[in-house]
Design a protein around this motif. Structure first.
Motif, PDB file in Angstrom:
ATOM      1  N   UNK A   6       0.759  -1.176  -0.077  1.00 35.87           N
ATOM      2  CA  UNK A   6      -0.165  -0.099   0.049  1.00 35.87           C
ATOM      3  C   UNK A   6       0.810   1.377  -0.018  1.00 35.87           C
ATOM      4  N   UNK A   7       2.130   1.030   0.854  1.00 34.62           N
ATOM      5  CA  UNK A   7       2.653   2.409   0.689  1.00 34.62           C
ATOM      6  C   UNK A   7       3.474   2.445  -0.626  1.00 34.62           C
ATOM      7  N   UNK A   8       4.070   1.359  -1.251  1.00 30.26           N
ATOM      8  CA  UNK A   8       4.588   1.516  -2.422  1.00 30.26           C
ATOM      9  C   UNK A   8       3.507   2.146  -3.454  1.00 30.26           C
ATOM     10  N   UNK A   9       2.125   1.692  -3.488  1.00 30.10           N
ATOM     11  CA  UNK A   9       1.246   2.543  -4.202  1.00 30.10           C
ATOM     12  C   UNK A   9       1.135   3.945  -3.732  1.00 30.10           C
ATOM     13  N   UNK A  10       1.140   4.148  -2.715  1.00 33.17           N
ATOM     14  CA  UNK A  10       1.089   5.587  -2.317  1.00 33.17           C
ATOM     15  C   UNK A  10       2.379   6.421  -2.769  1.00 33.17           C
ATOM     16  N   UNK A  11       3.587   5.526  -2.478  1.00 30.80           N
ATOM     17  CA  UNK A  11       4.708   6.141  -3.016  1.00 30.80           C
ATOM     18  C   UNK A  11       4.446   6.451  -4.631  1.00 30.80           C
ATOM     19  N   UNK A  12       4.133   5.332  -5.254  1.00 31.77           N
ATOM     20  CA  UNK A  12       3.711   5.496  -6.812  1.00 31.77           C
ATOM     21  C   UNK A  12       2.888   6.575  -7.131  1.00 31.77           C
ATOM     22  N   UNK A  13       1.847   6.750  -6.413  1.00 28.59           N
ATOM     23  CA  UNK A  13       0.782   7.836  -6.504  1.00 28.59           C
ATOM     24  C   UNK A  13       1.532   9.200  -6.319  1.00 28.59           C
ATOM     25  N   UNK A  14       2.268   9.170  -5.316  1.00 28.68           N
ATOM     26  CA  UNK A  14       2.900  10.528  -5.032  1.00 28.68           C
ATOM     27  C   UNK A  14       4.007  10.851  -6.031  1.00 28.68           C
ATOM     28  N   UNK A  15       4.860   9.786  -6.521  1.00 31.33           N
ATOM     29  CA  UNK A  15       5.676  10.090  -7.508  1.00 31.33           C
ATOM     30  C   UNK A  15       5.207  10.517  -8.817  1.00 31.33           C
ATOM     31  N   UNK A  16       4.046   9.726  -9.094  1.00 34.39           N
ATOM     32  CA  UNK A  16       3.196  10.086 -10.392  1.00 34.39           C
ATOM     33  C   UNK A  16       2.531  11.586 -10.156  1.00 34.39           C
ATOM     34  N   UNK A  17       2.120  11.743  -9.099  1.00 37.50           N
ATOM     35  CA  UNK A  17       1.638  13.102  -8.838  1.00 37.50           C
ATOM     36  C   UNK A  17       2.771  14.231  -8.880  1.00 37.50           C
ATOM     37  N   UNK A  18       3.888  13.698  -8.351  1.00 35.03           N
ATOM     38  CA  UNK A  18       5.006  14.686  -8.185  1.00 35.03           C
ATOM     39  C   UNK A  18       5.545  14.977  -9.729  1.00 35.03           C
ATOM     40  N   UNK A  19       5.579  13.939 -10.689  1.00 35.75           N
ATOM     41  CA  UNK A  19       5.871  14.069 -11.870  1.00 35.75           C
ATOM     42  C   UNK A  19       4.863  14.997 -12.654  1.00 35.75           C
TER      43      UNK A  19
END
Length: 344
Positions: free
Chosen positions: A241-254
């Protein structure tokens, strides 16, 4: 020398000798009658002498005949002459006197008529001259009035021209002042543009570094998660779940980084357009400067957003590091529970 030339020469001598006009006419009468045998008339006398008016030779001719008659009567009454001679001479002189008197009277009447005609012509000429003088005076008055009006118009035009010159000088001074202000604004805008470009470069560098750090953190987190997969058994779900959040955060950051880059590019294009508009329109200078300040504020906001995104990436990295279990099994389980608790 001819008789006519001799007569004219003698008359010229008489003109030089006698200054009185009447005496000159009497001497010319005697010259014509006694020396040249010419019966004097008023017209002949005036043609030869050319002095005074037409009445003067006529009057002097009448006096000449009176004197001649008086002298002839004295000679005729001389006691030595016979009676027949006296009678013939008296008749001849009387006839000559009658003829001369009639001729003189006729010439006098003609002279009077001529003088009257000349007087009428002179009066007509005087009246016409007076009328012409009145017309000339009226025209002169009108011309003076027109000249006065033109002088007033000229002075008014000179005053207007002087006012225009002063206004033009003031306009030139204001134009020079505005040009100076424009040059100062251009210099300031150039400095601000250079500072903005430097800030933009730094912001891009910071965004790139944040992206590199985020990518490195992602790679490192994936490697650590892969190496510790066996040890994170119960924390897989939470880590996933944290990786998903991290991926979402990274996607949002990109995505936000791309949006930020687009916004920065759009702001740069708008700044360039506003700069070009500032150079072409001096009157919109204040508005353009305010828009540049607005764009600068937006850039600062974008930089703050970039810093916020970087802080969020660092926060995610800290969370990943927290979720990464230590090498020892027992503490790893406790850390996984703690990480799970933090994730929940």
């Amino acid at each position: 020398m001819s008789d006519e030339s001799a007569l004219l020469a003698e008359i010229e001598l008489l003109k030089a000798k006698f200054s009185d006009t009447r005496a000159l006419y009497r001497e010319v009468c005697a010259l014509l009658f006694f020396r040249h045998g010419i019966t004097p008339t008023g017209n002949k006398l005036y043609q030869y002498v050319r002095r005074g008016s037409m009445s003067v030779p006529t009057e002097e001719l009448a006096k000449f005949w009176d004197d001649l008659r008086h002298k002839a009567r004295v000679d005729i009454e001389h006691p030595d002459l016979p009676a027949e001679v006296k009678a013939i001479a008296a008749e001849a002189i009387a006839a000559l006197w009658c003829q001369a008197t009639a001729a003189a009277r006729g010439e006098l009447a003609a002279a009077r008529l001529e003088l009257q005609a000349d007087a009428e012509a002179a009066r007509s000429a005087q009246l016409a001259a007076e009328q012409a003088a009145n017309q000339v005076s009226a025209a002169a008055d009108q011309l003076r009035a027109e000249l006065a009006k033109r002088d007033e118009a000229f002075r008014a035009a000179q005053a207007e021209l002087e006012a225009e010159r002063r206004a033009h000088a003031g306009t030139q001074a204001r134009g020079q002042e505005l040009q100076t202000q424009l040059e100062q604004a251009r210099t300031q805008q150039q400095r601000q543009q250079e500072a903005f470009s430097a800030d933009l470069v730094r912001a891009r560098a910071d965004i790139g570094a944040a992206q590199e750090r985020a990518a490195a953190a992602e790679r490192r987190a994936l490697m650590e998660i892969e190496q510790e997969r066996q040890a994170r058994g119960r924390a897989d779900k939470t880590a996933e779940g944290l990786r998903d959040k991290l991926a979402d955060a990274e996607s949002r950051e990109r995505r936000q980084s791309l949006e930020h880059a687009e916004a920065v590019t759009r702001l740069q294009m708008e700044l360039n357009a506003k700069t070009a508009a500032l150079r072409g329109a001096h009157e919109n200078k204040g508005g353009l400067l305010r828009e540049i300040d607005t764009l600068r504020q937006q850039l600062v906001a974008a930089q703050q957003a970039s810093a916020r995104y970087e802080a969020e990436a660092q926060t995610l990295q800290v969370l990943v590091q927290r979720l990464t279990p230590p090498p020892a099994p027992a503490p790893r389980g406790g850390r996984s529970k703690k990480a799970g608790a933090d994730g929940s």
